[in-house]
Write an enzyme that holds these catalytic residues in place. Structure first.
Site, short mmCIF file in Angstrom:
data_model
loop_
_atom_site.label_atom_id
_atom_site.label_comp_id
_atom_site.label_asym_id
_atom_site.label_seq_id
_atom_site.Cartn_x
_atom_site.Cartn_y
_atom_site.Cartn_z
N GLY A 191 77.46 -48.02 -49.72
CA GLY A 191 77.76 -47.70 -51.12
C GLY A 191 76.49 -47.64 -51.95
O GLY A 191 76.41 -46.86 -52.92
N SER A 192 75.50 -48.43 -51.60
CA SER A 192 74.25 -48.42 -52.35
C SER A 192 73.31 -47.29 -51.90
O SER A 192 72.22 -47.14 -52.45
CB SER A 192 73.54 -49.78 -52.22
OG SER A 192 74.32 -50.76 -52.87
N THR A 230 71.12 -57.08 -48.86
CA THR A 230 71.20 -56.25 -47.66
C THR A 230 69.85 -56.24 -46.94
O THR A 230 68.83 -55.88 -47.53
CB THR A 230 71.66 -54.82 -48.05
OG1 THR A 230 73.00 -54.96 -48.53
CG2 THR A 230 71.63 -53.86 -46.90
N HIS A 272 76.71 -23.75 -37.78
CA HIS A 272 75.82 -23.49 -36.64
C HIS A 272 76.04 -24.46 -35.50
O HIS A 272 75.27 -24.48 -34.55
CB HIS A 272 74.36 -23.53 -37.12
CG HIS A 272 74.07 -22.49 -38.18
ND1 HIS A 272 73.67 -21.21 -37.88
CD2 HIS A 272 74.21 -22.54 -39.52
CE1 HIS A 272 73.54 -20.52 -38.99
NE2 HIS A 272 73.87 -21.30 -40.01
N SER A 288 74.62 -56.01 -53.79
CA SER A 288 74.60 -57.48 -53.64
C SER A 288 73.19 -58.02 -53.81
O SER A 288 73.00 -59.17 -54.18
CB SER A 288 75.12 -57.88 -52.26
OG SER A 288 74.26 -57.32 -51.27
N SER A 302 70.47 -52.17 -53.87
CA SER A 302 71.43 -52.98 -53.11
C SER A 302 72.32 -53.69 -54.11
O SER A 302 71.84 -54.52 -54.89
CB SER A 302 70.72 -54.00 -52.22
OG SER A 302 71.66 -54.92 -51.72
N ARG A 337 80.65 -49.75 -53.42
CA ARG A 337 81.05 -48.33 -53.52
C ARG A 337 81.77 -48.03 -54.82
O ARG A 337 81.83 -46.88 -55.26
CB ARG A 337 81.92 -47.95 -52.31
CG ARG A 337 83.22 -48.73 -52.24
CD ARG A 337 83.91 -48.58 -50.91
NE ARG A 337 85.20 -49.26 -50.86
CZ ARG A 337 85.36 -50.55 -50.64
NH1 ARG A 337 84.32 -51.34 -50.47
NH2 ARG A 337 86.58 -51.08 -50.59
N GLU A 372 86.21 -46.98 -46.09
CA GLU A 372 86.18 -48.34 -46.64
C GLU A 372 87.44 -48.70 -47.44
O GLU A 372 87.82 -49.86 -47.48
CB GLU A 372 84.94 -48.54 -47.52
CG GLU A 372 83.65 -48.40 -46.73
CD GLU A 372 82.44 -48.92 -47.49
OE1 GLU A 372 82.48 -50.04 -48.01
OE2 GLU A 372 81.45 -48.17 -47.57
N LYS A 414 78.14 -58.34 -40.90
CA LYS A 414 76.90 -58.85 -41.52
C LYS A 414 76.69 -60.32 -41.14
O LYS A 414 75.58 -60.72 -40.82
CB LYS A 414 76.97 -58.71 -43.05
CG LYS A 414 76.79 -57.27 -43.53
CD LYS A 414 76.80 -57.18 -45.06
CE LYS A 414 76.68 -55.73 -45.53
NZ LYS A 414 76.74 -55.55 -46.96
#
Ligand code: F6R
Length: 316
Positions: free
Chosen positions: A43-44, A87, A221, A84, A82, A134, A205, A312
């Protein structure tokens, strides 16, 4: 309020996010630079997609990884985004940018990144806490567009979205019904790729499902061959903008016929709004709404992302 209701109220407040976001970062001062490097994950990473699409006079490089490109030096502007502030990839990139003496601007609601920036005397755009990254898209993106002097009239943008609220709810509900339980493949021009990518992220998400995106003309292509040997139940969304390049418009028509000829449903999605950035933002918001309806239909929580959180944690 349960998470579904919280999510709904965040979506309904989105035009307000735009107005509030336009007040953020106004104190940031930039020195000259010759390239922009946008660092941010998930999201960031979205602000970087928008900046890349809108900024035309300076190269914009997106880094969604652990390593800064070799060219980063004191002449580069690095945005470390970020939500939060915690990250690991973005924190690593921040340290590398410091070592290379790049000009840095941090965007965070707090966390380690905001703390590092405070200690290092690095400028910070502080965004309101308490949202999923997000869903903080407007807060993280609009200040950057303004700092780079490529923003639009945000009041007009917010009013447009407000005026489209009811219609957007209806339209998104219909699009969600058209998708049903199938897998969305989302295509747009490169200029509108931030919208196609946000739709993908939203399906992933919010609705917790697979979704894939690509852009014209590149996928003509390669990916177009996949329709010769269908291995999934897909619906194709084609995001269209009035200012798409004429050859892209032509390709969208031709490709629609090819894909429909293979028995796959193609849904055109025309963007709406008084200027390019508003059209991009409205289309992004439409995607948020679609994923909300799909999540409701699938009976999943649209807000929390336990799999990402658990992943995470298990890396600690
Ligand atoms: C969760 C989300 C994720 C995060 C990503 C990076 O809502 O959108 O994609 O954005 O895991 O975290 P932050 O944004 O805190 O740097």
């Amino acid at each position: 309020m349960d998470n579904k209701e919280k999510f709904l109220s965040i979506l309904e407040r989105f035009p307000k996010h735009i107005q509030e976001a336009a007040q953020l970062g106004t104190e940031i001062k930039l020195k000259p630079f010759d390239k922009i490097v946008m660092c941010g994950m998930g999201g960031s990473g979205l602000p970087g997609e928008l900046v890349k699409s809108v900024v035309k006079d300076v190269p914009v490089i997106l880094v969604k990884d652990y390593t800064l490109p070799g060219f980063v030096n004191e002449h580069k502007l690095v945005f470390a985004v970020s939500y939060s502030g915690n990250t690991e990839e973005t924190i690593d990139l921040y340290h590398q940018a410091r070592t290379r003496k790049a000009q840095i601007v941090v965007v965070a609601s707090g966390g380690e990144l905001a703390e590092l920036a405070r200690k290092d005397g690095v400028q910070v755009v502080t965004v309101p806490p308490g949202l999923q990254p997000r869903m903080a898209f407007a807060y993280q993106t609009i200040p950057l567009l303004d700092i780079l002097k490529v923003g639009c009239d945000w009041q007009r943008c917010a009013h447009f979205l407000e005026s489209e609220m009811e219609q957007t709810k209806r339209e998104s509900h219909k699009l969600a019904q058209n998708l049903g339980k199938r897998i969305p493949l989302i295509y747009s021009s490169a200029r509108f790729f931030p919208a196609a990518y946000k739709w993908k992220i939203d399906f992933n998400e919010n609705a917790k499902m697979h979704a894939f995106c690509n852009y014209f003309p590149e996928f003509n292509h390669n990916e177009i061959n996949g329709y010769d040997n269908l291995n999934g139940d897909y619906v194709v969304f084609i995001i269209k903008d009035t200012d798409d390049h004429p050859r892209i418009k032509k390709r969208m028509e031709v490709v629609t016929k090819i894909i429909e000829g293979k028995g796959v449903c193609v849904i055109p999605v025309p963007s709406k709004g008084p200027d390019m950035i508003t059209r991009l933002i409205w289309t992004i918001w439409l995607g948020d709404w679609i994923s909300y309806h799909v999540a409701a239909e699938l009976g999943v929580d649209p807000l929390d992302v336990p799999v990402i959180e658990a992943l995470k944690k298990s890396l600690d």
